[in-house]
Design a protein around this motif. Structure first.
Motif, mmCIF file in Angstrom:
data_model
loop_
_atom_site.group_PDB
_atom_site.id
_atom_site.type_symbol
_atom_site.label_atom_id
_atom_site.label_comp_id
_atom_site.label_asym_id
_atom_site.label_seq_id
_atom_site.Cartn_x
_atom_site.Cartn_y
_atom_site.Cartn_z
ATOM 1 N N ASP A 1 9.665 -2.876 2.219
ATOM 2 C CA ASP A 1 8.668 -3.054 1.167
ATOM 3 C C ASP A 1 8.132 -1.666 0.848
ATOM 4 O OD1 ASP A 1 6.261 -3.486 -0.266
ATOM 5 O OD2 ASP A 1 5.908 -5.397 0.739
ATOM 6 N N SER A 2 8.249 -1.245 -0.405
ATOM 7 C CA SER A 2 7.835 0.125 -0.756
ATOM 8 C C SER A 2 6.350 0.356 -0.523
ATOM 9 C CB SER A 2 8.183 0.422 -2.224
ATOM 10 O OG SER A 2 7.496 -0.462 -3.094
ATOM 11 N N ASP A 3 5.542 -0.718 -0.430
ATOM 12 C CA ASP A 3 4.123 -0.556 -0.146
ATOM 13 C C ASP A 3 3.849 -0.203 1.312
ATOM 14 O OD1 ASP A 3 3.226 -0.972 -2.689
ATOM 15 O OD2 ASP A 3 2.185 -2.846 -2.278
ATOM 16 N N SER A 4 4.724 -0.602 2.207
ATOM 17 C CA SER A 4 4.420 -0.453 3.633
ATOM 18 C C SER A 4 5.515 0.190 4.470
ATOM 19 C CB SER A 4 4.092 -1.832 4.228
ATOM 20 O OG SER A 4 5.167 -2.737 4.014
ATOM 21 N N SER B 1 2.608 4.003 -7.840
ATOM 22 C CA SER B 1 1.628 3.092 -7.244
ATOM 23 C C SER B 1 1.550 1.765 -7.990
ATOM 24 C CB SER B 1 0.246 3.745 -7.223
ATOM 25 O OG SER B 1 -0.166 4.077 -8.546
ATOM 26 N N ARG C 1 5.966 -1.966 -7.094
ATOM 27 C CA ARG C 1 6.250 -2.341 -5.702
ATOM 28 C C ARG C 1 7.643 -2.948 -5.654
ATOM 29 N NH1 ARG C 1 3.102 -7.146 -2.353
ATOM 30 N NH2 ARG C 1 4.066 -6.788 -0.303
ATOM 31 N N GLN D 1 11.996 2.017 -6.623
ATOM 32 C CA GLN D 1 10.608 2.218 -7.055
ATOM 33 C C GLN D 1 10.483 3.464 -7.925
ATOM 34 O OE1 GLN D 1 7.903 3.683 -4.068
ATOM 35 N NE2 GLN D 1 6.186 2.474 -4.870
ATOM 36 N N ARG E 1 0.304 -4.785 -12.420
ATOM 37 C CA ARG E 1 1.145 -4.157 -11.398
ATOM 38 C C ARG E 1 2.399 -5.004 -11.197
ATOM 39 N NH1 ARG E 1 1.283 -3.492 -5.257
ATOM 40 N NH2 ARG E 1 1.874 -1.314 -4.971
ATOM 41 N N THR F 1 5.844 -6.188 -9.203
ATOM 42 C CA THR F 1 6.543 -6.317 -7.923
ATOM 43 C C THR F 1 7.965 -6.770 -8.197
ATOM 44 O OG1 THR F 1 4.541 -6.848 -6.676
ATOM 45 C CG2 THR F 1 6.636 -7.499 -5.708
#
Length: 767
Positions: free
Chosen positions: A506-509, A238, A241, A226, A212, A214
């Protein structure tokens, strides 16, 4: 901020000011990861050529080289935001000098650079297309033979080197001109301008044990990057990040960059982190510019100054790839009517491919090109009619309830007030002393822009101690949006801003945000913040009502984080509410609000629209500029002495930030008007690749006084009335300066930048 001071309307210092002033702020080039490699790019020496093959043996043999990528390694579809016509490195063809052809990751920057230089590429040179005229000439070489097969989110264009075409029309233009007593027409030309952000484009791509990736990136949207990287690498989003670092300026130039995908590809191949940060010269050569444009315009009016008709043709040079040329062209057409009540308008336009650096979004997004022509022509029309140019603007200025070009109603409009305020301010200012050998002139420009489009979201949470956590996807690129969004949240809850934390993007959150662009952050994301906070407040009041055994309607928020009973001293703290929700009843208190811009769409009953590339646009904002200039009679050099800039931010959340945006935008507009231009030679090589060759305004080129005037007219669709102000201040600079030059000399300069030799030539031609 004290507990009794409202957050909105306060000139709160920026939240990131101390870190930036002390050097603690972390930018992309500051990021370091264990085992990090360094990337270098091999670029094209040709403006137009076919790639026959690669010889990589010498590069691979250099000790320390860990990964190489070329177009031969890319098997997936082409990419791009509007028309999918490009890839992270060239595939099959190169289309501009400086285009990435291959990239290397190695153990140190010097090794990476030597390896990139050791790559050999076999080219078949082709005839380059380096201008609008060359692109449109019969039999011109095609840049994109595969255009019909490209995936497109908009339709239009595709014949020859035409990327995109569009038309907007209202009323009956031919009948309108037939009723005119005076008609003026001319052609204007504008140049390629570079964004010249202080920090060049860069990123670090890290890869974990599962593969993955980042990315730590200087960017204008973690979600946009992203999506782009996932598409180019053929990975699900997914698996990508993106975390935003501090951004040293963007202005549209960091909305999407192929370097993120290059770094990510190399990191995945080497299974090690990779840093790729462009030098200033590489950034000039590889990234993007403002669109050069040619604008033909014809405007007619009755003898009394009532403007009846305008006809416009806009042609923009999109460079080698489509990038955002379709919406830039479409927006230029929409702005070409100007902020005026003109009943009959026709605007037609085309974007063309050329073998130069791709052009993309840049502060103003097509409006500076259209407004330079439009506002210059208003002055020419006034001269032909024998009218004062300010009075001509006032007579035809849009008013509240009017419709914009395309049929959208505009409920909030203080254009007339803006024009009147800058005129009054200039007249009231003490006169400057005359200067021998220089002629002085005063020029005006009226302008409009938009501040709402696409989608965004915000989330807020109540923490255990009663403080607030705020998160959005809006990246602060230097304009101060972090501070403004916190102010909106704090104000809605009557707490000091130090009781609100703001999460890095942050693209995750982070909740989704299209990007920091289009003067949309305060209106769009600020609206999402306000509505999410209002929902959070409602949940908190419901809990407090249960705790005090009273109706929610009997409660009020009190400064300092309290919920009180109206008319009584009884109150509970936010902390008590939070603890009850977390450990007794109801669960954590949080709220999220997201939306896509929901303003009115274009009205097909009013306007005939062909391939506009937008579904709807707004909220409209208005302004006016007045400048005083001195023109040197011997050299033609133009010096801006003073400027008055009146703008409507709707509600000035942070007045000092608004004023700073206006002053900064105007200075960038001075560069566009007088000094900044990218030049290519006959072979397609960019010759302005350093800040010694490319002239941005220095402190001595700027007027001592740039006086912002804020006219607040809250927008009814925003919870606190905010509008955008980031771009509009640049839009008016060039036409106001050009009109001042004409006022001083009687000579009209229709080509930007207004270099001294061009001004002198216009003066000589006038004489």
């Amino acid at each position: 901020m004290s507990g009794t001071t409202r957050a909105i309307g306060a000139s709160t210092p920026r939240l990131d000011a101390a870190d930036k002033a002390t050097g603690r702020a972390e930018y992309a080039d500051d990021v370091a990861r264990p085992g990090m490699l360094y990337a270098a790019i091999h670029t094209s020496p040709h403006a137009h050529a076919r790639i026959r093959g690669y010889r990589l043996e010498a590069a691979r043999a250099i000790p320390g080289v860990k990964a190489i990528v070329t177009g031969a390694d890319l098997a997936g579809p082409h990419c791009g935001g509007i028309i999918k016509d490009e890839s992270m490195v060239a595939r099959g063809k190169v289309r501009y000098v400086g285009e990435p052809v291959a990239a290397v990751a190695a153990t140190d920057p010097e090794t990476a650079g030597r390896a990139a230089a050791a790559i050999e590429v076999d080219y078949e040179p082709l005839e380059p297309v380096l201008s609008i005229d060359a692109a449109l000439a019969p039999g011109a070489p095609l840049l994109h033979e595969d255009y019909p097969s490209y995936v497109k989110t908009v339709q239009g264009g595709g014949h020859g080197n035409v990327v995109f075409e569009s038309t907007v029309e209202e009323g009956d233009v031919e009948r309108g001109f037939a009723e005119c007593d005076t008609i003026v027409e001319a052609t204007w030309e504008t140049q390629a301008q570079h964004h010249v952000y202080l920090e060049t484009n860069g990123c670090v791509a890290d890869v974990d044990a599962s593969g993955r990736i980042t990315l730590y990136a200087t960017c204008q949207s973690v979600h946009h990057i992203q999506q782009r990287v996932a598409e180019e690498l053929g990975e699900p989003m997914s698996r990508i990040r993106v975390r935003a670092t501090r951004v040293g300026g963007g202005f549209g130039g960091k909305h999407a960059s192929n370097i993120h995908s290059i770094a990510a590809w190399l990191a995945r191949a080497a299974r090690r982190p990779v840093k790729l940060v462009l030098s200033r010269m590489q950034d000039f050569e590889i990234q993007r510019s403002r669109h050069p444009a040619r604008v033909w315009m014809r405007t007619g009016a009755r003898r009394d100054g009532t403007i009846l008709a305008r006809d416009v043709r806009v042609t923009i040079d999109g460079g080698a790839y489509a990038d955002e040329s379709p919406p830039v062209l479409a927006f230029a057409l929409l702005m070409s009517r100007g902020p005026y009540r003109i009943p009959n308008v026709r605007a037609r336009g085309a974007a063309v491919y050329t073998n130069k650096l791709r052009a993309g979004s840049f502060r103003g997004f097509g409006n500076p090109q259209a407004s330079f022509a439009g506002e210059s022509q208003i002055d020419e029309l006034a001269r032909a009619l024998g009218l004062d140019p300010v009075e001509l603007r006032l007579k035809n200025a849009m008013r509240p309830g009017d419709t914009a070009f395309g049929g959208q109603q505009v409920p909030s409009c203080v254009l007339r007030e803006c024009i009147e305020r800058v005129r009054a301010a200039q007249r009231a200012a003490p006169p400057l002393a005359p200067r021998p050998g220089r002629r002085r002139g005063v020029g005006y420009a009226a302008l409009s822009h938009i501040s709402g489009l696409m989608g965004t979201a915000a989330s807020v949470q109540l923490r255990t101690d009663g403080s607030i956590a705020l998160a959005t996807g809006c990246v602060d690129i230097g304009q101060g949006s972090d501070t403004v969004l916190v102010q909106i949240c704090a104000d809605a809850l009557s707490v000091p801003i130090d009781r609100v934390s703001y999460a890095p993007q942050d693209s995750d959150s982070s909740p989704y945000n299209w990007k920091t662009a289009g003067s949309r952050s305060t209106y769009m994301t600020g609206r999402a913040v306000a509505l999410a906070t209002h929902e959070l407040r409602a949940k908190m009041l419901a809990h407090a009502g249960d705790m005090m055994e009273c109706a929610v309607e009997d409660l009020e928020l009190r400064p300092g984080g309290l919920v009180g009973l109206k008319g009584l001293p009884k109150a509970v703290s936010f902390k008590e509410v939070a603890l009850r929700s977390l450990f007794h009843s109801g669960g954590p208190i949080a709220a999220t609000h997201g939306f896509v811009f929901d303003g009115p769409g274009f009205d097909p009953k009013r306007a005939a629209i062909h391939q506009l590339a937008f579904a709807n646009l707004g909220v409209y904002t208005y302004g006016a500029h007045c400048v005083e200039v001195d023109v040197d009679e011997a050299t033609g050099a133009v010096e801006v002495r003073r400027a008055w800039c009146a703008h409507d931010p709707g509600r000035a959340i942070n007045p000092a930030a608004c004023e700073g945006q206006i002053q900064g935008g105007f200075v960038q507009g001075i560069g566009y008007a007088l000094t900044e231009a990218m030049h290519w030679n006959a072979e397609g090589w960019l010759t302005t690749t350093t800040l010694a060759d490319y002239k941005v305004p220095g402190v001595l080129d700027c007027p001592v006084e740039i006086l912002p005037i804020l006219l607040e007219d809250p927008d009814p669709t925003h919870p606190v009335g905010a509008k955008g102000v980031g771009e509009i201040s640049l839009v008016g600079a060039a036409p106001a300066i050009a009109n001042a030059v004409a006022d001083a000399t009687g000579a009209r300069v229709r080509r930007l930048p207004m270099f001294p030799e061009r001004v002198l030539a216009a003066i000589d031609a006038r004489a």
